[in-house]
Design an enzyme around this catalytic site. Sequence first.
Site, short mmCIF file in Angstrom:
data_model
loop_
_atom_site.label_atom_id
_atom_site.label_comp_id
_atom_site.label_asym_id
_atom_site.label_seq_id
_atom_site.Cartn_x
_atom_site.Cartn_y
_atom_site.Cartn_z
CE1 TYR A 1 -16.96 10.44 -16.13
CE2 TYR A 1 -16.43 10.57 -13.81
CZ TYR A 1 -16.80 9.83 -14.92
OH TYR A 1 -17.00 8.48 -14.80
NE ARG B 1 -3.13 0.28 3.17
CZ ARG B 1 -2.52 0.48 4.35
NH1 ARG B 1 -1.85 1.59 4.59
NH2 ARG B 1 -2.61 -0.44 5.30
CG ASP C 1 -10.41 15.63 -15.12
OD1 ASP C 1 -9.69 15.07 -15.98
OD2 ASP C 1 -11.43 15.09 -14.65
CE LYS D 1 -12.77 7.25 -18.40
NZ LYS D 1 -13.15 8.51 -17.79
C1 PLP Z 1 -13.69 8.95 -16.51
C2 PLP Z 1 -13.39 10.30 -16.02
C3 PLP Z 1 -13.16 10.53 -14.65
C4 PLP Z 1 -13.27 9.44 -13.61
O1 PLP Z 1 -12.29 8.46 -13.76
P1 PLP Z 1 -12.52 6.90 -13.39
O2 PLP Z 1 -11.23 6.30 -13.80
O3 PLP Z 1 -13.71 6.43 -14.16
O4 PLP Z 1 -12.76 6.85 -11.92
C5 PLP Z 1 -12.85 11.83 -14.26
N1 PLP Z 1 -12.78 12.84 -15.16
C6 PLP Z 1 -13.00 12.65 -16.47
C7 PLP Z 1 -12.90 13.80 -17.40
C8 PLP Z 1 -13.32 11.38 -16.95
O5 PLP Z 1 -13.57 11.20 -18.24
#
Ligand code: PLP
Length: 381
Positions: free
Chosen positions: A98, A46, A170, A195
């Site tokens: 998001y 961890r 983000d 992603k």
């Molecule tokens: C998918 C996404 C998230 C969240 O991420 P996860 O890996 O699904 O927890 C946050 N911000 C954006 C822009 C996203 O597309």
Amino acid sequence: MKFNTKVIHGKQKHEPATGAVMVPIYQTSTYAQASPGKHKGYEYSRGENPTREALENAFAAIENAKYGLAFGSGLAAIDCVIRLFKPNDHIIAGDDLYGGTYRMFTKIFSKYGLTFTFVDMNNPENVSKAITKNTKMIWLETPTNPLLKVADIVAITKISKENKLISAVDNTFATPYIQNPLDLGADIVMHSATKYLGGHSDLVMGALMLNDDKLYEQLKFTQFAAGAITGPMDSFLAIRGVKTLAIRMERHSSNGMAVAQFLESHAKVSEVFYPGLQSHPNYEVAKKQMRSFGGMLSFKLKDNSQAAAFKLLENLKVFTLAESLGGVESLANHPSTMTHASIPEPERLKIGITESLIRLSVGIEDVEDLLADLENVLKMV
Ligand SMILES: *Cc1c(COP(=O)(O)O)cnc(C)c1O
């Protein structure tokens, strides 16, 4: 080191014991100690794991950051950032976030006394106006999901600095191939590595990258103490994914532009949202801070009904109807019933997530096949 080289070699070392070019998957929870407390820097996974460490270094390198941290999901990474704050602290965020981020802020952290204001970040003045004496952070997403709104990172992080706030961006949609928020003034960059960074729709992961030593110490402590780490197997997959990020993004961007132009000129389409189109309201800001425009876009049909959108989505052959984005394969999604269903309908309609809005994650297939697929379904609506 330039970007194409950095995704492959940035802060990466060959494994010292054997010279293995790829870091091994250290599938272990714990490490042997010679005597209590006497060990080789690893105690419990961890806290630290060599495969995750190699990934965190790769993440840092691609965002020109000193530090990287990897989490079990993008939301776990955001959760770690929000745990910097305490009751009555105030956070300003964009109004087209998001859906999962919006849900975490409003359904989880508001219960613990944090307060949030959501503003249209197209205009940086809206951010200035929302600042109160309790404001601690500006949470910025650009381009946004699903409407591809673009916020001026330099202008907003400048406001953040002037007011001694933390700014976090983000950067999931753009990726570090397209923009580097830390270089533009942000304190923290966040990614859903699920992603584009992973890039193959085979893992769920989050990342934070940053330069500030003190902030890193706090986030690293929370990563360890709250425990939302990613495992060694997924770390290995993400290292492998990151190595092709540059070449994938090049194709995502050229395919994205071709699909956006095709849709913009199509008679059945009423509106296309893509930062690379001159019709985009913030095209000038996009051009200034983005090197290319990526593979994400949304569009609305002239027939603005849910039935038309569903008919189109049900008949796609190359695009897959699915949540998520950023993988090599093209995906289509209906935000108002899928990814953004957690936003209450009045809010949703107010920001423009209407019944016929369709979001595409344009993959790296041959663009002719993608255009033919879209042409075929647009005939049906
Ligand atoms: C998918 C996404 C998230 C969240 O991420 P996860 O890996 O699904 O927890 C946050 N911000 C954006 C822009 C996203 O597309």
